[in-house]
Scaffold this active site. Structure first.
Site, PDB file in Angstrom:
ATOM      1  N   LYS A 156      78.704  58.236 106.671  1.00 47.65           N
ATOM      2  CA  LYS A 156      79.063  59.166 107.437  1.00 47.65           C
ATOM      3  C   LYS A 156      80.305  59.902 106.738  1.00 47.65           C
ATOM      4  O   LYS A 156      80.938  59.187 106.093  1.00 47.65           O
ATOM      5  CB  LYS A 156      79.565  58.298 108.955  1.00 47.65           C
ATOM      6  CG  LYS A 156      78.642  57.490 109.601  1.00 47.65           C
ATOM      7  CD  LYS A 156      77.725  58.211 110.445  1.00 47.65           C
ATOM      8  CE  LYS A 156      76.596  57.363 111.008  1.00 47.65           C
ATOM      9  NZ  LYS A 156      75.760  58.018 112.044  1.00 47.65           N
ATOM     10  N   LYS A 158      77.474  62.228 108.770  1.00 49.75           N
ATOM     11  CA  LYS A 158      76.112  62.250 108.725  1.00 49.75           C
ATOM     12  C   LYS A 158      75.260  63.401 107.814  1.00 49.75           C
ATOM     13  O   LYS A 158      74.384  63.299 107.099  1.00 49.75           O
ATOM     14  CB  LYS A 158      75.446  62.897 110.349  1.00 49.75           C
ATOM     15  CG  LYS A 158      75.608  61.970 111.491  1.00 49.75           C
ATOM     16  CD  LYS A 158      75.095  62.580 112.540  1.00 49.75           C
ATOM     17  CE  LYS A 158      75.439  62.005 113.919  1.00 49.75           C
ATOM     18  NZ  LYS A 158      74.234  61.325 114.700  1.00 49.75           N
ATOM     19  N   LYS A 182      70.640  53.669 104.214  1.00 53.63           N
ATOM     20  CA  LYS A 182      69.786  54.802 105.104  1.00 53.63           C
ATOM     21  C   LYS A 182      70.168  56.175 105.435  1.00 53.63           C
ATOM     22  O   LYS A 182      71.504  56.370 105.523  1.00 53.63           O
ATOM     23  CB  LYS A 182      69.692  54.079 106.624  1.00 53.63           C
ATOM     24  CG  LYS A 182      69.050  54.995 107.569  1.00 53.63           C
ATOM     25  CD  LYS A 182      69.170  54.079 109.038  1.00 53.63           C
ATOM     26  CE  LYS A 182      68.308  54.991 109.869  1.00 53.63           C
ATOM     27  NZ  LYS A 182      68.920  56.316 110.247  1.00 53.63           N
ATOM     28  N   ASP A 184      70.786  59.734 107.375  1.00 57.84           N
ATOM     29  CA  ASP A 184      70.833  59.748 108.848  1.00 57.84           C
ATOM     30  C   ASP A 184      69.606  60.702 109.547  1.00 57.84           C
ATOM     31  O   ASP A 184      68.876  61.215 108.701  1.00 57.84           O
ATOM     32  CB  ASP A 184      72.176  60.503 109.204  1.00 57.84           C
ATOM     33  CG  ASP A 184      72.913  59.781 110.489  1.00 57.84           C
ATOM     34  OD1 ASP A 184      71.865  59.393 111.063  1.00 57.84           O
ATOM     35  OD2 ASP A 184      73.926  59.855 110.467  1.00 57.84           O
ATOM     36  N   GLU A 185      69.523  60.825 110.704  1.00 60.67           N
ATOM     37  CA  GLU A 185      68.221  61.325 111.330  1.00 60.67           C
ATOM     38  C   GLU A 185      68.131  62.909 110.882  1.00 60.67           C
ATOM     39  O   GLU A 185      67.308  63.692 110.931  1.00 60.67           O
ATOM     40  CB  GLU A 185      68.300  61.245 112.936  1.00 60.67           C
ATOM     41  CG  GLU A 185      69.246  61.963 113.603  1.00 60.67           C
ATOM     42  CD  GLU A 185      70.721  61.097 113.590  1.00 60.67           C
ATOM     43  OE1 GLU A 185      70.798  60.005 113.098  1.00 60.67           O
ATOM     44  OE2 GLU A 185      71.714  61.563 114.194  1.00 60.67           O
ATOM     45  N   HIS A 275      62.903  56.458 113.438  1.00 63.11           N
ATOM     46  CA  HIS A 275      64.369  56.574 113.996  1.00 63.11           C
ATOM     47  C   HIS A 275      63.759  57.564 115.251  1.00 63.11           C
ATOM     48  O   HIS A 275      63.067  58.364 115.149  1.00 63.11           O
ATOM     49  CB  HIS A 275      65.326  57.734 113.137  1.00 63.11           C
ATOM     50  CG  HIS A 275      66.513  57.690 113.599  1.00 63.11           C
ATOM     51  ND1 HIS A 275      66.886  58.570 114.657  1.00 63.11           N
ATOM     52  CD2 HIS A 275      67.750  57.268 113.074  1.00 63.11           C
ATOM     53  CE1 HIS A 275      68.284  58.613 114.725  1.00 63.11           C
ATOM     54  NE2 HIS A 275      68.878  57.624 114.048  1.00 63.11           N
ATOM     55  N   LYS A 316      77.309  52.437 121.544  1.00 59.30           N
ATOM     56  CA  LYS A 316      77.999  53.625 122.070  1.00 59.30           C
ATOM     57  C   LYS A 316      76.786  54.468 122.891  1.00 59.30           C
ATOM     58  O   LYS A 316      77.054  55.201 123.762  1.00 59.30           O
ATOM     59  CB  LYS A 316      78.454  54.466 121.144  1.00 59.30           C
ATOM     60  CG  LYS A 316      77.247  55.192 120.206  1.00 59.30           C
ATOM     61  CD  LYS A 316      77.641  55.871 118.952  1.00 59.30           C
ATOM     62  CE  LYS A 316      76.659  56.578 118.334  1.00 59.30           C
ATOM     63  NZ  LYS A 316      77.038  57.187 116.938  1.00 59.30           N
ATOM     64  N   GLY A 362      77.287  52.791 117.422  1.00 57.59           N
ATOM     65  CA  GLY A 362      78.650  52.484 117.956  1.00 57.59           C
ATOM     66  C   GLY A 362      78.757  50.975 117.606  1.00 57.59           C
ATOM     67  O   GLY A 362      79.660  50.457 118.288  1.00 57.59           O
TER      68      GLY A 362
HETATM   69  C1  CAP Z   1      74.483  55.408 114.293  1.00 58.08           C
HETATM   70  C2  CAP Z   1      73.607  56.494 114.112  1.00 58.08           C
HETATM   71  C3  CAP Z   1      72.039  56.111 114.716  1.00 58.08           C
HETATM   72  C4  CAP Z   1      72.222  55.865 116.112  1.00 58.08           C
HETATM   73  C5  CAP Z   1      70.660  55.969 116.534  1.00 58.08           C
HETATM   74  C6  CAP Z   1      74.204  57.950 114.765  1.00 58.08           C
HETATM   75  O1  CAP Z   1      75.782  55.667 113.733  1.00 58.08           O
HETATM   76  O2  CAP Z   1      73.397  56.762 112.803  1.00 58.08           O
HETATM   77  O3  CAP Z   1      71.449  57.524 114.382  1.00 58.08           O
HETATM   78  O4  CAP Z   1      72.396  54.451 116.410  1.00 58.08           O
HETATM   79  O5  CAP Z   1      70.682  55.669 118.159  1.00 58.08           O
HETATM   80  O6  CAP Z   1      73.929  58.780 113.965  1.00 58.08           O
HETATM   81  O7  CAP Z   1      74.644  57.629 115.965  1.00 58.08           O
HETATM   82  P1  CAP Z   1      76.996  54.723 114.007  1.00 58.08           P
HETATM   83  P2  CAP Z   1      69.582  54.629 118.549  1.00 58.08           P
HETATM   84  O8  CAP Z   1      76.616  53.137 113.211  1.00 58.08           O
HETATM   85  O9  CAP Z   1      78.227  55.365 113.282  1.00 58.08           O
HETATM   86  O10 CAP Z   1      77.207  54.585 115.548  1.00 58.08           O
HETATM   87  O11 CAP Z   1      69.753  53.549 117.366  1.00 58.08           O
HETATM   88  O12 CAP Z   1      70.097  54.031 119.937  1.00 58.08           O
HETATM   89  O13 CAP Z   1      68.288  55.171 118.418  1.00 58.08           O
HETATM   90 MG    MG Z   2      72.111  58.725 112.993  1.00 56.71          MG
END
Ligand code: CAP
Ligand code: MG
Length: 437
Positions: A156, A158, A182, A184-185, A275, A316, A362
């Site tokens: 982060k 992202k 990993k 990020d998306e 993801h 979160k 979160g």
């Molecule tokens: C988490 C995260 C993930 C989410 C996806 C984000 O970051 O990288 O993409 O967890 O949601 O971008 O929010 P943090 P889910 O660890 O900083 O919160 O797993 O519910 O699909």
């Molecule tokens: Mg993410």
């Protein structure tokens, strides 16, 4: 069959060749209930608004859906069970299957709201899909780790950092004790952090971290791309560079992309991380849309190895403990039981490999314990902000997380573990047991 009402046949007894879907429908005050129920089966299988002559053909009726069970649950709200003869579908083609069961029907004026809660797949449909190539056991074998949760982290911010900054975070989290870096998306191939440069720089640090720690380390490389051809090129690049894993945004990419990447991964021997960014737009509102359970079951069929399923309400993002447990059962068990509270049906997977559930969103090291209490230890844990936001930085954050997980495995409460782990103590002092929103 002709009008919508004819698609309601409550005397029908479904058999093993019927795909069964559970829908919740809200009927507008101006519409007759039975007509609205029938409209759902009609429009999601063979029918339309007009009484077309060919609807009476025997061979057409053979592939028509029927509402065979109706339960009222509120004023003008009903749970329906609809049987779709499996011959209605092209086996192995999720895009075709969803264009029926989850297609035009969601936009019909004749329903005020419509929720597709579960789809119980038949043996023929299950067998027409590949399922995971590695699954939980195959992934654990890569890391030679039989018991503890596997741990991953997304750098982060992202998006916005350079490839060198990204790779350096990889170095810190791997040497701090985590298994996987990993992407990020929303990080794919932007100019400030191009795909190829990032992959090469990160894998270089991966190799160094493996040498230093003596442990297997890996990297979930986001190959989500504008076309299948480009996705394949990126997956090949990742494999050639020494990666063993790719990741894909399953919702923004779409069924066909997931299916295609599964084939590509088979050829390249790569594992696949899924993801689910975007799912909240259609799963979150409980009286309309498509459930997370459906999405999870569908991508088990398509063959992803890991899937984000939530934190059981610790982190979160929304998702109750009950919902997450039911999803977890459906992606990990060979015969998942029905869950009447979640309006889901039993599902036999006929030996298809289980998907590794990934809990994320979160989390920070202190509350990992809550997640493991609810979801067990046969999961992956992703922590982004909760590692890189550690007061002493990413390396210390990773150490704190590793300590938290090891303590849990040893049956030690996190508050006690913090007494002998500096990094965990710092995390505890900084965040306490707060649950981010
Ligand atoms: C988490 C995260 C993930 C989410 C996806 C984000 O970051 O990288 O993409 O967890 O949601 O971008 O929010 P943090 P889910 O660890 O900083 O919160 O797993 O519910 O699909
Ligand atoms: Mg993410």
């Amino acid at each position: 069959m002709a009008g919508y009402d004819d698609f309601v046949q409550t005397s029908y007894k479904p058999n093993s060749k019927d795909v069964i879907a559970t829908f919740h429908v809200k009927v507008p005050t101006w519409q007759k209930e039975k007509t609205a129920w029938g409209a759902v089966a009609s429009e999601s299988s063979v029918g339309t608004w007009a009484a077309v002559k060919a609807l009476h053909y025997k061979h057409v009726q053979k592939v028509a859906a029927k509402v065979f069970d109706v339960k009222k649950d509120s004023n003008r709200g009903y749970w329906l069970k609809i049987a779709y003869p499996e011959d209605h579908f092209e086996p192995g083609n999720m895009s075709q299957i969803m264009a029926s069961v989850a297609g035009n029907v969601f936009g019909m004026k004749t329903v005020d709201a419509l929720r597709l809660q579960d789809i119980q797949w038949t043996k023929k449909i299950v067998k027409s899909f590949p399922g995971p190539q590695f699954g939980i056991h195959g992934v654990r074998k890569i890391f030679n780790e039989k018991k503890r949760p596997l741990m991953l982290s997304v750098p982060k911010p992202k998006v916005g950092m350079t490839s060198a900054e990204h790779a350096n975070i990889g170095w810190q989290i791997w040497t701090g004790g985590l298994d996987l870096l990993k992407d990020d998306e929303n990080l794919t191939n932007q100019w400030f952090n191009p795909f190829e440069r990032r992959v090469l720089a990160s894998l270089k640090f991966r190799d160094k971290a493996e040498k230093l720690t003596g442990d297997k380390k890996s990297y979930l490389i986001n190959v989500t791309a504008p076309t299948v051809k480009e996705m394949e090129r990126r997956a090949k690049f990742a494999a050639k560079a020494g990666g063993e894993y790719v990741m894909i945004d399953i919702c923004t990419g779409g069924w066909m992309a997931v299916n295609s990447l599964r084939e590509i991964c088979q050829d390249l021997g790569l594992a696949m991380h899924a993801h689910r960014a975007f799912h909240g737009s259609f799963t979150r509102v409980h009286d309309h849309g498509f459930s997370m359970l459906n999405l999870a079951k569908s991508v088990r069929l398509l063959g992803v190895d890991n899937l984000h399923i939530g934190t059981a309400n610790v982190g979160k993002l929304v998702g109750t403990a009950e919902e997450v447990r039911n999803i977890q059962n459906n992606i990990t068990m060979d015969v998942a039981p029905a869950d009447p509270k979640e309006h889901s049906l039993a599902q036999n997977w006929y030996g298809m490999k289980p998907v590794f559930p990934c809990s994320s969103g979160g989390l920070h090291p202190v509350i990992v314990e809550d997640v493991l209490n609810k979801m067990g230890t046969n999961i992956m844990l992703q922590i982004g902000g909760g590692i890189h936001g550690h007061p002493k930085g990413s390396y210390a954050g990773a150490k704190a997380m590793r300590e938290a997980v090891e303590a849990y495995m040893d049956g030690v409460h996190v508050d006690d573990a913090a007494k002998s782990s500096k990094e965990l103590r710092e995390a505890l002092e900084y965040w306490g047991h707060t649950r981010p929103r």
